[in-house]
Design a protein around this motif. Structure first.
Motif, short mmCIF file in Angstrom:
data_model
loop_
_atom_site.label_atom_id
_atom_site.label_comp_id
_atom_site.label_asym_id
_atom_site.label_seq_id
_atom_site.Cartn_x
_atom_site.Cartn_y
_atom_site.Cartn_z
N GLN A 22 -43.12 122.49 -53.87
CA GLN A 22 -42.02 121.53 -53.98
C GLN A 22 -41.38 121.50 -55.37
O GLN A 22 -40.16 121.40 -55.48
CB GLN A 22 -42.49 120.12 -53.61
N ALA A 26 -37.58 122.44 -56.23
CA ALA A 26 -36.68 121.53 -56.94
C ALA A 26 -36.01 122.25 -58.11
O ALA A 26 -34.81 122.09 -58.33
CB ALA A 26 -37.45 120.31 -57.44
N CYS A 133 -37.63 115.26 -60.52
CA CYS A 133 -37.06 116.61 -60.40
C CYS A 133 -36.80 116.94 -58.93
O CYS A 133 -35.89 117.67 -58.60
CB CYS A 133 -38.03 117.62 -61.01
N LEU A 134 -37.60 116.35 -58.05
CA LEU A 134 -37.47 116.62 -56.62
C LEU A 134 -36.15 116.13 -56.05
O LEU A 134 -35.73 116.58 -54.99
CB LEU A 134 -38.65 116.01 -55.85
N GLY A 136 -33.38 116.04 -58.19
CA GLY A 136 -32.36 116.54 -59.11
C GLY A 136 -32.12 115.69 -60.34
O GLY A 136 -31.15 115.88 -61.06
N THR A 138 -34.31 114.43 -63.66
CA THR A 138 -35.63 114.56 -64.27
C THR A 138 -35.59 114.52 -65.78
O THR A 138 -34.55 114.70 -66.40
CB THR A 138 -36.29 115.87 -63.82
#
Length: 148
Positions: A22, A26, A133-134, A136, A138
């Motif tokens: 994941q 990302a 971050c997953l 967008g 972060t």
């Protein structure tokens, strides 16, 4: 007046992901959607068929093994679980050149550990992206080796 900041695909640095979980997804999606990276220059390897499908659906190129990914890339993201990092680094070491930069996103993996396995002249970076971050958004901590 608007500046043209586009970069031609042949001028982009090929990116590889060793592991397609994941967080790697990302990063790849962010590179493609926000970083102006062409999906054609992204290579990856992962043993899980579901993760292979996710990356293939992005348009990235699936490679048969980690060595093939490293051979076709110049920025190599080590995105495997920490207990597999040493083995993956040993696997890719023979194909690394002075142009390669190896970036670990695995928790607890130090620059010293990476340089011990890859050699003292290796260009290494350690990045700790966080969960947002997953989606967008972060912040990440980064530690850059002295050869980069």
């Amino acid at each position: 007046r608007e500046l043209d900041l586009s970069v031609k695909t042949e001028e982009m640095v090929p990116i590889g992901f060793l592991g397609a979980g994941q967080m790697a997804e990302a990063l790849a999606v962010g590179f493609i959607n926000r970083g102006g990276v062409s999906k054609e220059i992204i290579h990856f390897c992962d043993p899980a068929p579901a993760r292979v499908k996710v990356f293939a659906d992005l348009g990235a190129h699936h490679c048969e093994n980690n060595t093939a990914v490293a051979s076709r890339s110049r920025l190599v993201f080590v995105a495997v679980k920490p207990q597999y990092v040493a083995g993956v680094l040993q696997e890719i070491r023979p194909v690394l050149t002075p142009e390669h930069i190896v970036i670990s996103i695995a928790a607890g993996i130090t620059l010293q550990m990476m340089m011990t396995i890859l050699g003292g002249d290796a260009k290494v970076i350690r990045v700790m992206p966080n969960t947002p971050c997953l989606v967008g958004e972060t912040a990440g901590a980064m530690c850059i080796g002295g050869k980069v």
